[in-house]
Design an enzyme around this catalytic site. Structure first.
Site, PDB file in Angstrom:
ATOM      1  N   GLY A 140     -14.998 -13.432  37.662  1.00 37.22           N
ATOM      2  CA  GLY A 140     -15.457 -14.644  38.345  1.00 37.22           C
ATOM      3  C   GLY A 140     -16.517 -14.306  39.391  1.00 37.22           C
TER       4      GLY A 140
ATOM      5  N   ASP B 171     -17.357 -15.821  41.980  1.00 36.45           N
ATOM      6  CA  ASP B 171     -16.891 -16.013  43.368  1.00 36.45           C
ATOM      7  C   ASP B 171     -16.164 -14.762  43.864  1.00 36.45           C
ATOM      8  OD1 ASP B 171     -14.742 -16.492  41.594  1.00 36.45           O
ATOM      9  OD2 ASP B 171     -13.856 -18.046  42.861  1.00 36.45           O
TER      10      ASP B 171
ATOM     11  N   VAL C 263     -19.387 -23.082  44.463  1.00 33.36           N
ATOM     12  CA  VAL C 263     -18.690 -24.147  43.755  1.00 33.36           C
ATOM     13  C   VAL C 263     -17.408 -23.597  43.143  1.00 33.36           C
ATOM     14  CG1 VAL C 263     -18.922 -26.069  42.170  1.00 33.36           C
ATOM     15  CG2 VAL C 263     -20.979 -25.036  43.140  1.00 33.36           C
ATOM     16  N   GLY C 264     -16.267 -23.937  43.731  1.00 34.64           N
ATOM     17  CA  GLY C 264     -14.963 -23.559  43.199  1.00 34.64           C
ATOM     18  C   GLY C 264     -14.416 -24.652  42.297  1.00 34.64           C
ATOM     19  N   ASN C 265     -13.159 -24.515  41.884  1.00 37.42           N
ATOM     20  CA  ASN C 265     -12.565 -25.507  40.993  1.00 37.42           C
ATOM     21  C   ASN C 265     -12.108 -26.766  41.725  1.00 37.42           C
ATOM     22  OD1 ASN C 265     -12.443 -24.430  38.116  1.00 37.42           O
ATOM     23  ND2 ASN C 265     -11.780 -22.658  39.317  1.00 37.42           N
ATOM     24  N   THR C 266     -12.100 -26.754  43.052  1.00 40.03           N
ATOM     25  CA  THR C 266     -11.712 -27.939  43.828  1.00 40.03           C
ATOM     26  C   THR C 266     -12.880 -28.518  44.618  1.00 40.03           C
ATOM     27  OG1 THR C 266      -9.455 -27.107  44.053  1.00 40.03           O
ATOM     28  CG2 THR C 266     -10.123 -28.828  45.601  1.00 40.03           C
TER      29      THR C 266
HETATM   30  N1  LIG Z   1      -9.579 -29.864  54.409  1.00 39.56           N
HETATM   31  C1  LIG Z   1      -9.225 -29.476  53.184  1.00 39.56           C
HETATM   32  N2  LIG Z   1      -9.658 -30.139  52.142  1.00 39.56           N
HETATM   33  C2  LIG Z   1      -9.324 -29.752  50.916  1.00 39.56           C
HETATM   34  N3  LIG Z   1      -8.555 -28.738  50.601  1.00 39.56           N
HETATM   35  C3  LIG Z   1      -8.076 -28.066  51.586  1.00 39.56           C
HETATM   36  C4  LIG Z   1      -8.383 -28.358  52.926  1.00 39.56           C
HETATM   37  N4  LIG Z   1      -7.808 -27.467  53.676  1.00 39.56           N
HETATM   38  C5  LIG Z   1      -7.161 -26.667  52.863  1.00 39.56           C
HETATM   39  N5  LIG Z   1      -7.275 -27.018  51.591  1.00 39.56           N
HETATM   40  C6  LIG Z   1      -6.683 -26.303  50.475  1.00 39.56           C
HETATM   41  O1  LIG Z   1      -7.696 -25.474  49.959  1.00 39.56           O
HETATM   42  C7  LIG Z   1      -7.708 -25.519  48.532  1.00 39.56           C
HETATM   43  C8  LIG Z   1      -9.119 -25.576  48.091  1.00 39.56           C
HETATM   44  O2  LIG Z   1      -9.771 -24.473  48.665  1.00 39.56           O
HETATM   45  P1  LIG Z   1     -11.226 -24.122  48.225  1.00 39.56           P
HETATM   46  O3  LIG Z   1     -11.528 -22.808  48.855  1.00 39.56           O
HETATM   47  O4  LIG Z   1     -12.143 -25.255  48.467  1.00 39.56           O
HETATM   48  O5  LIG Z   1     -10.984 -23.940  46.664  1.00 39.56           O
HETATM   49  P2  LIG Z   1     -12.012 -23.673  45.495  1.00 39.56           P
HETATM   50  O6  LIG Z   1     -12.965 -22.628  46.004  1.00 39.56           O
HETATM   51  O7  LIG Z   1     -11.154 -23.199  44.382  1.00 39.56           O
HETATM   52  O8  LIG Z   1     -12.705 -24.968  45.206  1.00 39.56           O
HETATM   53  C9  LIG Z   1      -6.966 -26.760  48.121  1.00 39.56           C
HETATM   54  O9  LIG Z   1      -6.137 -26.420  47.033  1.00 39.56           O
HETATM   55  C10 LIG Z   1      -6.143 -27.120  49.340  1.00 39.56           C
HETATM   56  O10 LIG Z   1      -4.820 -26.682  49.165  1.00 39.56           O
HETATM   57  C1  LIG Z   2      -9.968 -16.826  39.214  1.00 40.27           C
HETATM   58  C2  LIG Z   2     -10.821 -18.062  39.395  1.00 40.27           C
HETATM   59  C3  LIG Z   2     -10.266 -19.196  38.557  1.00 40.27           C
HETATM   60  C4  LIG Z   2     -10.754 -18.476  40.885  1.00 40.27           C
HETATM   61  O1  LIG Z   2     -11.296 -19.766  41.052  1.00 40.27           O
HETATM   62  P1  LIG Z   2     -11.191 -20.628  42.391  1.00 40.27           P
HETATM   63  O2  LIG Z   2      -9.795 -20.572  42.894  1.00 40.27           O
HETATM   64  O3  LIG Z   2     -12.130 -19.988  43.380  1.00 40.27           O
HETATM   65  O4  LIG Z   2     -11.646 -22.007  42.050  1.00 40.27           O
HETATM   66  C5  LIG Z   2     -12.321 -17.763  39.037  1.00 40.27           C
HETATM   67  O5  LIG Z   2     -12.757 -16.655  39.750  1.00 40.27           O
HETATM   68  C6  LIG Z   2     -12.528 -17.529  37.557  1.00 40.27           C
HETATM   69  O6  LIG Z   2     -12.618 -18.445  36.794  1.00 40.27           O
HETATM   70  N1  LIG Z   2     -12.635 -16.229  37.144  1.00 40.27           N
HETATM   71  C7  LIG Z   2     -12.946 -15.818  35.803  1.00 40.27           C
HETATM   72  C8  LIG Z   2     -11.909 -14.889  35.234  1.00 40.27           C
HETATM   73  C9  LIG Z   2     -11.759 -13.599  36.001  1.00 40.27           C
HETATM   74  O7  LIG Z   2     -12.227 -13.451  37.133  1.00 40.27           O
HETATM   75  O8  LIG Z   2     -11.140 -12.658  35.425  1.00 40.27           O
HETATM   76  K   LIG Z   3     -13.663 -20.085  45.543  1.00 44.85           K
END
Ligand SMILES: Nc1ncnc2c1ncn2[C@@H]1O[C@H](COP(=O)(O)OP(=O)(O)O)[C@@H](O)[C@H]1O
Ligand SMILES: CC(C)(COP(=O)(O)O)[C@@H](O)C(=O)NCCC(=O)O
Ligand SMILES: [K+]
Length: 259
Positions: free
Chosen positions: A103, A105, A8-11
């Site tokens: 983090g 992840d 689960v990422g931020n998007t």
């Molecule tokens: N099919 C897609 N749907 C959504 N986001 C996408 C897609 N392809 C590329 N992206 C890009 O990937 C980013 C999200 O990547 P993701 O690895 O899911 O992020 P997170 O792990 O932070 O939730 C978005 O900011 C967008 O720019």
């Molecule tokens: C750097 C991040 C925001 C990345 O998040 P993502 O892009 O995967 O949604 C996440 O790993 C986080 O909240 N880290 C905690 C602070 C740190 O790693 O120092």
């Molecule tokens: K991520």
């Protein structure tokens, strides 16, 4: 023993159901949902899945989102387990000042990347690039010590920051150009080369520190956007976080232990 991996990422939430918790396991089903849609998982994507025997996830989207995900998992009687970054796991040593603040992840992706390399019989210093909501660039030495990493805004955050902080930068998405000649291309190229440049610098830092050429591996939802613009050699990998979750799960859930 089937195994559900969740990232689960931020998007977006990404999930994959594997036949068993081990490296290279067969994928039975997988999917991804934007966080605004995760409350429908139990009714839709997960409704007809066979119940997983084990689950392991990593989450950086906060406690409220974690509760929403766990609520969706109530259709099964599997125990939700979430990785927390520690001092060491699966052969990786965490050099963060406060290891648990790294983090999860980032930690899991590094474990996945390191074991991918080791399983090929190679043992080089390693740069791990994750291009998601944010961008992270990690440095690992040849002994598996995480030395430290960079955090940058991702493409979307860079553009929104520029849009909200200026009067004249409200333009459609452009293309990556060597010499951008309009505002759209200038913004898109600026963000892309900021990330590519940061990766190149980290490769330099690690090469100097280890006196050995590092390997570089890139992952994340927006990794494909960066691929044509990188100045260093790299391998683009679909989901290093799932690779890492499988490595950790294989150690935590040995095959015979199904009680
Ligand atoms: N099919 C897609 N749907 C959504 N986001 C996408 C897609 N392809 C590329 N992206 C890009 O990937 C980013 C999200 O990547 P993701 O690895 O899911 O992020 P997170 O792990 O932070 O939730 C978005 O900011 C967008 O720019
Ligand atoms: C750097 C991040 C925001 C990345 O998040 P993502 O892009 O995967 O949604 C996440 O790993 C986080 O909240 N880290 C905690 C602070 C740190 O790693 O120092
Ligand atoms: K991520």
């Amino acid at each position: 023993m089937s195994f559900l991996a969740i990232d689960v990422g931020n998007t977006r939430l990404k999930w994959a159901l594997y036949e068993e918790p081990s490296r290279g396991a067969t994928v039975l089903a997988q999917g991804a949902e934007f966080l605004e849609n995760i409350d429908k998982l139990a009714d839709h994507a997960w409704a007809h899945l066979p119940a997983p025997d084990r689950m392991l996830g990593c989450i950086v989207a906060g406690e409220a989102v974690k509760r929403r995900v766990e609520e969706q998992m109530e259709i099964w009687d599997v125990m939700p387990k979430w990785v927390v970054s520690t001092q060491s796991e699966a052969g990786l040593i965490n050099g963060y000042d406060h290891p648990t603040r790294l983090g999860a992840d980032r930690w899991v992706a590094m474990i996945g990347a390191r074991h991918r390399m080791l399983s090929r019989g190679e043992c080089a210093p390693l740069i791990v690039v994750m291009v998601g909501t944010a961008v992270t660039v990690e440095a690992i030495d040849h002994e598996g010590r995480f030395l430290g990493g960079l955090i940058l805004p991702g493409h979307g955050i860079m553009l929104r920051a520029l849009e909200s902080g200026t009067a004249g930068l409200h333009v459609p998405t452009g293309e990556v150009k060597l010499f951008p000649t309009n505002t759209s291309d200038a913004l898109t190229s600026g963000g892309t080369y900021a990330i590519a440049g940061a990766v190149a610098r980290m490769v330099d830092h690690l090469q100097t520190h280890c006196a050995q050429t590092p390997q570089c591996v890139m992952t994340g939802g927006a990794g494909w956007k960066m691929a044509p613009s990188m100045s260093v050699n790299f391998e683009l990998v679909d989901n290093l976080i799932f690779d890492g979750l499988l490595e950790i799960a294989a150690r935590r859930f040995p095959a015979e232990d199904l009680t």
